[in-house]
Every structure is written in C-alpha cells, then in structure tokens.
Design a protein around this motif. Sequence first.
Motif, mmCIF file in Angstrom:
data_model
loop_
_atom_site.group_PDB
_atom_site.id
_atom_site.type_symbol
_atom_site.label_atom_id
_atom_site.label_comp_id
_atom_site.label_asym_id
_atom_site.label_seq_id
_atom_site.Cartn_x
_atom_site.Cartn_y
_atom_site.Cartn_z
ATOM 1 N N ARG A 1 0.824 -1.208 0.000
ATOM 2 C CA ARG A 1 0.000 0.000 0.000
ATOM 3 C C ARG A 1 0.858 1.257 0.000
ATOM 4 O O ARG A 1 0.542 2.231 -0.705
ATOM 5 C CB ARG A 1 -0.937 -0.007 1.213
ATOM 6 C CG ARG A 1 -1.983 -1.119 1.180
ATOM 7 C CD ARG A 1 -3.101 -0.857 2.177
ATOM 8 N NE ARG A 1 -2.599 -0.728 3.542
ATOM 9 C CZ ARG A 1 -2.481 -1.731 4.400
ATOM 10 N NH1 ARG A 1 -2.797 -2.967 4.001
ATOM 11 N NH2 ARG A 1 -2.038 -1.535 5.611
ATOM 12 N N ARG B 1 -8.560 4.153 -7.809
ATOM 13 C CA ARG B 1 -9.935 4.377 -7.366
ATOM 14 C C ARG B 1 -10.731 3.084 -7.256
ATOM 15 O O ARG B 1 -11.803 3.068 -6.646
ATOM 16 C CB ARG B 1 -10.638 5.327 -8.343
ATOM 17 C CG ARG B 1 -10.211 6.777 -8.223
ATOM 18 C CD ARG B 1 -10.721 7.399 -6.955
ATOM 19 N NE ARG B 1 -12.172 7.295 -6.848
ATOM 20 C CZ ARG B 1 -12.840 7.433 -5.724
ATOM 21 N NH1 ARG B 1 -12.193 7.632 -4.588
ATOM 22 N NH2 ARG B 1 -14.166 7.340 -5.712
ATOM 23 N N PRO C 1 -11.417 1.888 -3.191
ATOM 24 C CA PRO C 1 -12.571 2.260 -2.351
ATOM 25 C C PRO C 1 -13.917 1.829 -2.926
ATOM 26 O O PRO C 1 -14.947 2.007 -2.286
ATOM 27 C CB PRO C 1 -12.479 3.790 -2.288
ATOM 28 C CG PRO C 1 -11.768 4.180 -3.524
ATOM 29 C CD PRO C 1 -10.788 3.078 -3.786
ATOM 30 N N ARG C 2 -13.913 1.245 -4.137
ATOM 31 C CA ARG C 2 -15.169 0.779 -4.743
ATOM 32 C C ARG C 2 -15.237 -0.742 -4.758
ATOM 33 O O ARG C 2 -15.810 -1.338 -5.667
ATOM 34 C CB ARG C 2 -15.290 1.308 -6.175
ATOM 35 C CG ARG C 2 -15.325 2.823 -6.301
ATOM 36 C CD ARG C 2 -15.907 3.224 -7.647
ATOM 37 N NE ARG C 2 -15.284 2.512 -8.750
ATOM 38 C CZ ARG C 2 -14.239 2.955 -9.438
ATOM 39 N NH1 ARG C 2 -13.706 4.119 -9.154
ATOM 40 N NH2 ARG C 2 -13.731 2.240 -10.438
ATOM 41 N N LYS C 3 -14.692 -1.369 -3.729
ATOM 42 C CA LYS C 3 -14.637 -2.830 -3.714
ATOM 43 C C LYS C 3 -16.015 -3.465 -3.715
ATOM 44 O O LYS C 3 -16.233 -4.504 -4.326
ATOM 45 C CB LYS C 3 -13.860 -3.313 -2.477
ATOM 46 C CG LYS C 3 -12.375 -3.023 -2.519
ATOM 47 C CD LYS C 3 -11.707 -3.600 -1.280
ATOM 48 C CE LYS C 3 -10.216 -3.306 -1.276
ATOM 49 N NZ LYS C 3 -9.538 -3.869 -0.081
ATOM 50 N N ARG D 1 -20.799 1.617 -2.093
ATOM 51 C CA ARG D 1 -19.547 2.223 -2.527
ATOM 52 C C ARG D 1 -19.542 2.386 -4.038
ATOM 53 O O ARG D 1 -18.683 1.872 -4.739
ATOM 54 C CB ARG D 1 -18.365 1.367 -2.062
ATOM 55 C CG ARG D 1 -18.287 1.236 -0.545
ATOM 56 C CD ARG D 1 -17.095 0.431 -0.102
ATOM 57 N NE ARG D 1 -17.046 0.319 1.351
ATOM 58 C CZ ARG D 1 -16.086 -0.321 2.022
ATOM 59 N NH1 ARG D 1 -15.102 -0.911 1.371
ATOM 60 N NH2 ARG D 1 -16.105 -0.376 3.340
ATOM 61 N N TRP E 1 -13.171 -5.547 -8.679
ATOM 62 C CA TRP E 1 -12.336 -4.432 -8.213
ATOM 63 C C TRP E 1 -10.858 -4.806 -8.274
ATOM 64 O O TRP E 1 -10.014 -3.947 -8.577
ATOM 65 C CB TRP E 1 -12.711 -4.075 -6.765
ATOM 66 C CG TRP E 1 -12.315 -5.128 -5.768
ATOM 67 C CD1 TRP E 1 -13.082 -6.169 -5.334
ATOM 68 C CD2 TRP E 1 -11.056 -5.239 -5.103
ATOM 69 N NE1 TRP E 1 -12.376 -6.944 -4.434
ATOM 70 C CE2 TRP E 1 -11.132 -6.397 -4.273
ATOM 71 C CE3 TRP E 1 -9.890 -4.496 -5.114
ATOM 72 C CZ2 TRP E 1 -10.066 -6.812 -3.473
ATOM 73 C CZ3 TRP E 1 -8.826 -4.906 -4.324
ATOM 74 C CH2 TRP E 1 -8.913 -6.053 -3.511
#
Length: 229
Positions: free
Chosen positions: A37, A82, A85-87, A93, A160
């Motif tokens: 990360r 991006r 955060p849209r998992k 989300r 994702w």
Amino acid sequence: METLITTLRWIHISAGMLALGLAPVAMLTVKGGRAHRRWGKIYFWSMAVVASTAIMLALWRPQIFLALLAVFSFYLAFTGYRALPRKRPAQGREPVAIDWAAALLTFAASAALAVLGLVRPGPNWQRLGFVPVVFGVLGMVLAGLDIRKFARPPADPHAWWFAHMSGMLGSYIATVSAFSVVNFTFLPITVRWLWPTAIGLPLITTWITYYKIRFRQTAHPRVEAAPTL
C-alpha cells in the motif's frame, strides 16, 4: 519563463524515474500488505506529478498529442487507484462524481487523439503515424468499459481486484513507453511508442484470464467421483 519550464521538466523527469523504479517494488510486495500500500500510493502520486507536468509542458510547446496522451496515461493509474474504495458497490460504494468525470474526460481526450491521428493536421502528427489512433482507440475502449461498469456494476466480487491491477499495470506500460521514446532512439518512432503495449497488453489479458479461472475454481471446487466397488 524558461526557468519555470526547466524546473517543470526536471520535476517531470524525476517523478517519471521514481515511478519507473517503484512499480516493480510494489509488484513484488505482498498484495494488500503495508509495504504494498505504501509503495503503491507513492507510485500513484508520482504518476499524478508526471501527468500534470506533462500536460503543462505539452500545452506550453504546444504538443497536443502529448497533452492528450498524458490524460489517457494517468487515467490508467487513477482508475486502478480508485478501484480500491469501490470494492463493494452493493454496499453503497458506488462511483462518485470524480470517477464519472475522469472516465468521460478520458473518453473525450482519447476520441480527439484518434481523430487527430487520422486527420494528421501537421508534421508532428504525420511523423507519429498510426500511434495516436492506437492509443486513442484503446483509451476510448477502456474509458467506455468503465462507464458501462459505473452504470451497471459487475456481479463478480473480484472485479475491483482486476480493475486495480490492470489499471496499475497499464499505467506502468505507459511509463515504460515514455522511457522507450526518450532513450531507444535507435528504434523507429512507431516501434518506440508501441512495443511496450504490444507486449504488455497480451500479458495483462492472459493474467486476468488465468485468475478468473482460478477464482472460479476456488468458488466452485470440483468434486471427485467416489470410486465404485
């Protein structure tokens, strides 16, 4: 003004070299781990600096091809970043305004790239051959697929993950392409621009296909038939 342009150029080069070196580090670390990360974030922001300085330098010259290409190249890193955060779209989300805006802007920039590549309005465009058309069509396809996913989120729970990895790897291909254009002057201009895509795109496609099969087998393990007596 010249001092400012020189400063921007050095910032652009430094950020590009940083991104070029950091991507393999992030790839080799444990996915989802702290090191992955951390290096991934540094890589993403390095690409943001590369894209922003490239656009400023390209508009100053002006080199519209490079400005449009910078939009497309950064979108790959942006959409990969991006995707995290849209998992889980089903849990609220969903894509937000910045996701839609980035996809629409990239689609428009890529369409302009393809059209100008066909029209070839000047010597620079003529020298590039079909390179702008290739990148323009690729950008429209990728941005268009994202727009469709925003409207109708995929059911695959691993979508994702594929978006994250393909976006980041795609942006690294763009970084290698820029390095190739600047340094591999012994190659024809078209080859310098396109060989990383010609090699990288099939590898990403193969990688995605492999993991889709693997995830499917994990979700539905094969039951061995019991031996008959």
